[in-house]
Scaffold this motif. Structure first.
Motif, PDB file in Angstrom:
ATOM      1  N   SER A  64       0.827  -1.214   0.000  1.00 25.66           N
ATOM      2  CA  SER A  64       0.000   0.000   0.000  1.00 25.66           C
ATOM      3  C   SER A  64       0.856   1.258   0.000  1.00 25.66           C
ATOM      4  O   SER A  64       0.555   2.238  -0.693  1.00 25.66           O
ATOM      5  N   SER A  65       1.960   1.221   0.772  1.00 31.26           N
ATOM      6  CA  SER A  65       2.837   2.382   0.842  1.00 31.26           C
ATOM      7  C   SER A  65       3.438   2.712  -0.518  1.00 31.26           C
ATOM      8  O   SER A  65       3.466   3.874  -0.937  1.00 31.26           O
ATOM      9  N   CYS A  66       3.928   1.681  -1.215  1.00 30.06           N
ATOM     10  CA  CYS A  66       4.533   1.902  -2.533  1.00 30.06           C
ATOM     11  C   CYS A  66       3.510   2.413  -3.545  1.00 30.06           C
ATOM     12  O   CYS A  66       3.811   3.276  -4.376  1.00 30.06           O
ATOM     13  N   ILE A  67       2.307   1.887  -3.476  1.00 29.31           N
ATOM     14  CA  ILE A  67       1.256   2.313  -4.404  1.00 29.31           C
ATOM     15  C   ILE A  67       0.879   3.767  -4.148  1.00 29.31           C
ATOM     16  O   ILE A  67       0.708   4.564  -5.078  1.00 29.31           O
ATOM     17  N   TRP A  68       0.751   4.135  -2.880  1.00 25.79           N
ATOM     18  CA  TRP A  68       0.435   5.523  -2.559  1.00 25.79           C
ATOM     19  C   TRP A  68       1.546   6.470  -3.016  1.00 25.79           C
ATOM     20  O   TRP A  68       1.280   7.554  -3.529  1.00 25.79           O
ATOM     21  N   LEU A  69       2.804   6.050  -2.798  1.00 25.75           N
ATOM     22  CA  LEU A  69       3.920   6.906  -3.194  1.00 25.75           C
ATOM     23  C   LEU A  69       3.946   7.092  -4.702  1.00 25.75           C
ATOM     24  O   LEU A  69       4.160   8.207  -5.207  1.00 25.75           O
ATOM     25  N   ALA A  70       3.732   6.017  -5.443  1.00 22.45           N
ATOM     26  CA  ALA A  70       3.747   6.097  -6.906  1.00 22.45           C
ATOM     27  C   ALA A  70       2.637   7.005  -7.429  1.00 22.45           C
ATOM     28  O   ALA A  70       2.795   7.654  -8.470  1.00 22.45           O
ATOM     29  N   SER A  71       1.517   7.055  -6.700  1.00 21.37           N
ATOM     30  CA  SER A  71       0.395   7.895  -7.131  1.00 21.37           C
ATOM     31  C   SER A  71       0.507   9.329  -6.628  1.00 21.37           C
ATOM     32  O   SER A  71      -0.318  10.175  -6.960  1.00 21.37           O
ATOM     33  N   GLY A  72       1.535   9.592  -5.804  1.00 17.69           N
ATOM     34  CA  GLY A  72       1.743  10.941  -5.290  1.00 17.69           C
ATOM     35  C   GLY A  72       0.878  11.280  -4.101  1.00 17.69           C
ATOM     36  O   GLY A  72       0.700  12.465  -3.787  1.00 17.69           O
TER      37      GLY A  72
END
Length: 356
Positions: A64-72
């Motif tokens: 979830s953390s990586c997905i949120w970071l990639a989406s800004g």
């Protein structure tokens, strides 16, 4: 978010001893080395919730953390950057963050500053607990864009940082930062990548092998800058700009006229780029005269040797220092034609036959 092949040893060095990773890092080095990509990959790794067993592993890219970071949208990440002229995230060429395609294609430079209110806005983020009960990461890029008030505001935060908060400063001109800021960061210097790795990367990016080596030399060994120049067609422009320099000394007005014709209609090659071109040419003349070596213009050695033989070393050094000074006003000259003629006159004086 990934890093470049030439950065792998540095990554392993930092994350192989994660427990001793400092709270503030300064990623310093010339433009186009991949510092922005490295900073974003570091942020992803520090925020990732599933890094696996290896301490030097990359972020998983799936939690979830990586997905949120990639989406800004990650609540525990902040990117502080100049907020005008399309908000440059890199402080480097558009390819600087090439492994993270979603955040890369932005303009190469900005005249904007990082203001004090942008830094002050970090207070709540830094001094309030983490949303995900993990690390919090702040990336400042380019750090030299901070105005004096912003730099002092950041210094206060760096003096007593809360646990679990990491600051990553990215800088192409780290000596312009406050010494007190530099002293509170571990400086990681990004040197020139291995030429073979850099050339392989350039050809993989679609740059013709015949041009890759010359571009890499002219870009000072910076592969991302070389790739940017290839996309802009800068090599042809560069060659045309130095054709006038390689010829036998002529009238400065005629030399300025050639440069003026080249600059017309070229957005990616203006006065600052022309001054930089002349600087590199004069630098190679000095280097050739002093040591017989060349840094940028190996393909032009014969022309440089002819000029260096007749030129005075003292005059060349004086010309180089003059170019350093006039480069500061190259973006906004009072009169472009007079600027070009003055630069041509300084160069021609430097390469004039020295008296025995």
């Amino acid at each position: 978010m990934n890093i470049f092949d030439w950065q792998i040893p540095l990554w392993q060095q930092l994350f192989g001893d994660l427990d001793n990773l400092p709270h503030a890092l300064l990623l310093a080095g010339p433009q186009g080395q991949g510092k922005q990509a490295f900073a974003l990959a570091m942020a992803a790794r520090l925020l990732c919730e599933q890094t696996g067993g290896a301490t030097d592993a990359m972020a998983c890219g799936q939690c979830s953390s990586c997905i949120w970071l990639a989406s800004g949208n990650h609540p525990d990440f902040r990117l502080v950057q100049p907020d005008d002229e399309d908000e440059v995230a890199d402080g480097e060429p558009a390819g600087e963050a090439a492994p993270a395609r979603a955040a890369t294609r932005k303009p190469a430079t900005s005249n904007g500053n990082i203001r004090i209110d942008q830094v002050r806005a970090l207070s709540d983020f830094v001094f309030v607990g983490s949303h995900r009960h993990g690390s919090r990461v702040v990336v400042v890029s380019p750090a030299e864009a901070m105005n004096p008030a912003a730099a002092n505001a950041l210094l206060k935060v760096l003096e007593e940082p809360p646990a679990g908060v990491y600051f990553i400063l990215v800088s192409n001109a780290w000596r312009r930062l406050l010494p007190t800021i530099r002293s509170r960061c571990r400086t990681i210097v990004f040197g020139r990548p291995d030429p073979l790795l850099a050339t392989q990367w350039l050809t993989a990016e679609g740059v013709k092998a015949a041009a890759a080596d010359e571009l890499l030399r002219l870009a000072g060994g910076a592969p991302l800058l070389a790739a940017e120049w290839a996309n802009q067609g800068r090599l042809d422009l560069y060659r045309k700009a130095i054709e006038a320099l390689a010829e036998k000394p002529v009238d400065p007005v005629a030399m300025a006229a050639k440069w003026s014709a080249l600059l017309k209609g070229e957005e990616s090659f203006g006065l600052p780029q022309l001054v930089e071109t002349v600087q590199k040419w004069v630098f190679d003349l000095i280097l050739l005269k002093m040591s017989g070596g060349l840094r940028y213009h190996q393909a032009w050695r014969s022309k440089l040797e002819m000029l260096a033989t007749r030129a005075s070393g003292g005059n060349l050094l004086a010309c180089y220092n003059d170019l350093l000074r006039i480069r500061a006003v190259a973006r906004h000259p009072l009169n472009t034609q007079l600027f070009l003629e003055d630069m041509a006159a300084r160069y021609l004086k430097a390469v004039a036959a020295s008296r025995a």
